[in-house]
Structures are given as C-alpha cells and as structure tokens.
Scaffold this motif. Structure first.
Motif: not given
Ligand code: MN
Length: 605
Positions: A17, A21, A209, A241-243
C-alpha cells in the motif's frame, strides 16, 4: 517478538500500500529484494506485500510476473507472515468472477506464500466475500474479514457491529477496519473500536490512511480502546495518502504497556534504504498524494480527487470541479450511500461529473451506474432512489441475488482460451484478471519481448513539463514522405480550422498546431467535422468522448429509446439512445472516432 498481550503488533505496508498510495504502485521487485533480510529480522506481525493494485501494475507497467514476485518475496522473507489485499469476488480484477476462479486464485495465492488474506467488498455486501473467505479457510490460512469504513446516515455503529459479527460467523480469524479515504477521526475511531472489541472475540485491526493527517491519532485512540493491531508504513513511504510511519508509531508506544518491542535503529536503516529507492520513482510522485483535509469536508478520497481532476482537465472543465465535489454526496445518496472505494468511487465520481457537465442530472447515465442499479455489484447499503433507478434501467428486473450466482464455472473455458500461452494455472489466473492485457503479457513473454515501461528521469521533458493528461491515442502520420508512429494525448482545442494537439515523438512531448484540410472543416460546427444536430432524429452526445460501438447501420429501423451508440467518456461507457423511432438514414461515425457534443452522429427519419 513481544509476548505481552497489550503490545501493539505492526503490519508494515511498504511493499504494497505504501508505494501504491504514493508512487502509483510502481516499485519493482528488484528494489524490494535487497532489503528483505532486514525487514524479515524486525519481527512484524505481518508484511503486506501483494494484492490491491500491485498485480495490475506488474502486468501492465512493470512486465513482471506477479506470481514470481510473490515467490521471490516468500523466499526472501522466510520468518514473516505475508499478507495480501483481495477484493472478494472481484479478486484483483475489475469484474465478478465465478466461484471456481475465486477458489483457484485463493488456493494458488496460498501455495505461493500468502499467509493472511484481507478480504473486502466495496459495498460491504458480505455475499461477495463468502466464497473467498471459505477458500482461505480451506487453504488453512488466516481469513481477515474487512469493514470498509464510510460516513453516511445509514452507516451506524450498530451496522458495523452487525457486520463484524456476521464476518466472524463466516469464519473470520480477525476483523479489519479499512479506512481507505482517511475519514476516521480519533474519537470516531475510539467509539468504533470499543464497539467492535466488545462485540467479537477475534482481534480487530486498523488500516487507516493518513490522507487527512489524522491516522496516527486515530491509531492511538484505537489502541486505547482495545485494538492491538495497526497498519503502518516505513517512514520513507509514509504520510499523506499512505499511512502513519512505522518508526513514529513504534516510538509513540515505547516504554508503555503497548510497547511494540521493535528496534527503532533497525527500522531507521530500512528507511534509509527506501528513501534512496523512492528517488528513482520521482516521476510518479504527485501533488495529490500530500496530506489534504478535504476528505473531512467532502468525503471524497484523495485518489478519487486526483482522478476527477485529470478527467475534468480532459473535458476542459477543471473550473467546474467544485460543482462536482458538491454533486458527489447527492449521487452517493441517490445510489444508497456506497462507500467510496474501487470501483464505486469511479462509478459515483464519473456520474457526478456527467450530471454537472451535461447541465442536467442523469441526462446521461453511465453503463456502470445502470449495472449498479440492476444489482450487478451486490446490494447497496441503503435503498436507492427509485425514480432514478427507473430512469436508468426502465422496467428491467433488479437482481437481488448474489451477483456471482449468475456466473457458470469458467476456469476450463479460460484455460482453453489462453491455451499454450499459459505455462501453469497461475498464468490462466493472470489471463482471467485482465483478458487483453494478460494475453499480451503472456504472448510477449513467450516471444521474449517483455519490456518494462521506462521510468522517466525527473529532469526529462515528459516528467517536468505539463503534458496533457490521459490515455494516448496512437496514429501513424506522414511528414515529408516519412512515416512516424505518434501518440496523441489531449483533446486539443478547435480554433477555426486549426487544431492544437500534443504529440509524443520519440518520447519527446511536443505541442503541435495542425492546419486542417478543407474537406475536414466543411460543414464543421463541432470539433469532429460533423454538422450540428437540429432535429429530434439527429443523434448526438452530451459529453466529449470516443465511439466504442455503433449499434445500428444505414437502413435499420429503430424504436424510440433504442440504444444506437456506445460512447466512452471519462473512462466510463454510456449508451446513446434514439430520441425518435424511424429508419437510420445515415451513420457519420465509426468505432474509435472522437466526438463532441452537438454533432450529428446518426440521422434517423
Ligand atoms: Mn489501503
């Protein structure tokens, strides 16, 4: 590993992800393998390495065999459970598959190295998870049932608790909250987690997110409310938009009962490696992956915003994007409040854009919205607007069953269709996911012609200069007696007989002005050299787009309301119907033609 039950367990998503992302899913296996020994030594609960969009990106852009990627990662990460994201009955493709394909896909994924399957459905219609969950259990692996989080009048705590219980009844070994858009706020997270932890006996995981900048806070409240499993991403691919970053969350819980026990120094070394890797992919970075609180205002996920911005730009209507953002919640309400995630985000977003651009709500309805309203994706979370449904599908019956019940077994047919190009069952499954793309890939592999896309250097013209967005159309043009294969992107604006287009010649984008020939501009009113529609029998479109199919020929008789053309605009197909019955007198378009609103495409009299 930390044996403490209160310890927070970390799933790092940098190999799936994180790059999906932030750099459009472009990280190659060659950039993953050198760091695997260090990743494997950390003691993560799991590493998310496969599924989501990675399968598509491998085949489409990187020309890597996704199954071979999984095999290499399995070998390089012998001590860490490997995790994948699976879209229920859609698997990793874009349609519902028959149960036998789902069963074989899960079995081959398990055999090739996946330990934990996170299974979700965009509508939270659990019938679309059933077969995949059963198949995971049959393979002896961990089945994680997923709740796609969204905000709407019908998505209450009680609804989520009920869903979690039903997932456990289906055999879920754990429950994941999937906040793909960054909608969760810390306090909403605390309430949701407390409700779920109180209702089910299996562990609750949080996948949130960082789009709106709240995910780290939400994870902390989740842990305080009893969640012990969080998804984070190595800091080199974290944030926006990632973590939330792995290192930050590890540091946050150090010295508390929730201490992860993970080694920050070792994690930092991994970050140093990935920071270098990220530079290589600079051309895929986008301004839309930064932290953006808009999702808290419009409930439109970041990825959807950037897609819409590109689509509106193609339609020369970027100035009206705010109207589209305002229209999205209304379309979503009309459609029974689907969570906005692939594919519902595209379905809702494109219809909202059409409602704005055509100047009349549902004047033009995409085929995907029709399929949705026919029940083709499963059951919407709430009732849909019946008036709009009837406008879209007339008296056609709505299918309330599980969509896959309509599908006959298809593995045998697929194996036969792809024939010798498939060397094993994995190849058949690759072909099943992407019929055209998969076949091309397998054919080029056989012929030794696989060429990964070039990674544009950040300083090269194609990366640094604004080039019209969109899928290029390929043409052969003759210039001074020499033939060139060119790709054209952008619609171009018609100024009298001049057309401005962007050409990519030998990889160099150039803006070129074409002087159209006389016969081309004769009778021109619209951009494509066709006359202006002025009578009810003149069939035209309401959106600029391409002709996908011409459904009638000269001399055919047609009824009022009969579909005569299929057009494609904003990556969605739409049927164009005859407004009057009669005989087709002339057809002015062919498959592949570019058309603009108001032109006569077909004449009926
Ligand atoms: Mn995600």
């Amino acid at each position: 590993m930390n044996a403490n039950a209160d310890a927070v367990k970390i799933s790092d998503v940098v190999l799936r992800d994180g790059h999906q992302s932030l750099i459009a899913t472009r990280m190659r296996t060659e950039d993953m393998l050198p760091i695997c020994a260090k990743l494997d030594a950390i003691g993560f609960h799991s590493l998310e390495v496969w599924g989501g969009a990675t399968f598509d990106a491998c085949v489409r852009f990187l020309k890597e065999d996704p199954w071979e990627r999984l095999q290499s990662l399995r070998e390089a990460l012998p001590n860490t459970p490997l995790q994948m994201l699976l879209r229920g009955q859609n698997l990793l493709g874009y349609r519902h598959y028959a149960d036998d394909v789902v069963e074989r896909f899960v079995a081959r994924s398990a055999d090739n190295g996946i330990d934990i399957f996170r299974v979700f459905d965009a509508l939270n219609d659990l019938r679309n998870l059933e077969t995949a969950m059963k198949a995971v259990k049959a393979s002896g692996k961990h089945a994680q049932g997923t709740i796609c989080y969204t905000v709407s009048p019908v998505h209450t705590l009680a609804m989520y608790v009920d869903q979690a219980k039903r997932l456990v009844d289906m055999g879920a070994d754990s429950i994941a909250i999937k906040d793909m858009a960054g909608l969760l706020t810390p306090y909403a997270t605390g309430e949701l987690v407390a409700a779920l932890v109180g209702a089910v006996d299996v562990p609750v995981h949080l996948h949130a997110h960082a789009t709106s900048g709240l995910a780290a806070l939400s994870q902390m409240k989740a842990v305080e409310a009893g969640c012990r499993y969080i998804d984070t991403c190595n800091s080199a691919f974290a944030g926006g938009t990632s973590h939330p970053s792995t290192e930050a969350m590890v540091a946050a819980f150090q010295g508390t009962p929730h201490d992860t026990g993970l080694d920050l120094v070792a994690l930092k070394e991994i970050g140093d490696y990935f920071r270098e890797v990220r530079k290589k992919y600079a051309a895929f970075e986008s301004e839309y992956t930064r932290e953006d609180v808009s999702v808290q205002i419009w409930q439109v996920p970041g990825g959807m915003m950037s897609n819409l911005a590109n689509q509106m730009k193609e339609q020369n209507a970027l100035g009206r994007i705010q109207d589209v953002f305002d229209e999205i919640p209304r379309v979503r309400a009309d459609l029974g409040y689907p969570p906005l995630v692939t594919p519902t985000s595209q379905i809702v977003g494109t219809q909202a854009a059409m409602n704005v651009l055509t100047g009349e709500r549902y004047k033009s309805i995409t085929n995907e919205v029709k399929r949705y309203l026919l029940g083709g994706y499963g059951q919407p979370p709430a009732a849909v607007d019946e008036e709009i449904r009837r406008k879209a599908i007339g008296n056609e019956p709505v299918d309330e069953g599980r969509p896959a019940d309509q599908l006959k077994p298809e593995m045998q047919r697929l194996a036969k269709e792809i024939g010798d190009l498939a060397e094993n069952e994995e190849d058949v499954l690759t072909f099943a996911m992407f019929p055209d793309l998969g076949r091309d890939y397998l054919k080029n592999r056989r012929d030794g012609k696989l060429v990964p896309e070039a990674i544009p250097a950040p300083s090269s013209p194609s990366a640094g200069r604004p080039v019209a967005e969109g899928v290029p159309t390929e043409f052969v043009i003759d210039v001074h007696g020499e033939s060139y294969e060119v790709q054209i992107t952008g619609v171009g604006s018609g100024q009298g007989s001049k057309r401005r287009v962007y050409l990519t010649l030998d990889g160099m984008p150039e803006e070129v002005v074409f002087e159209a020939k006389d016969e081309f501009v004769k009778e021109t009113k619209g951009g494509g050299g066709r006359a202006s529609a002025s009578e009810p029998g003149h069939v035209s479109t309401s959106m600029p787009g391409n002709i996908v199919e011409v459904l009638v020929a000269e001399g055919d008789s047609v009824k009022e309301g009969q579909a005569v053309l299929i057009t494609e605009a904003m990556k969605m197909e739409t049927e164009v119907q005859a407004r009057v019955g009669g005989t087709v007198k002339a057809v002015h378009v062919a498959k592949g033609d570019r058309v603009t609103p108001g032109e006569v495409l077909i004449e009926i009299a």
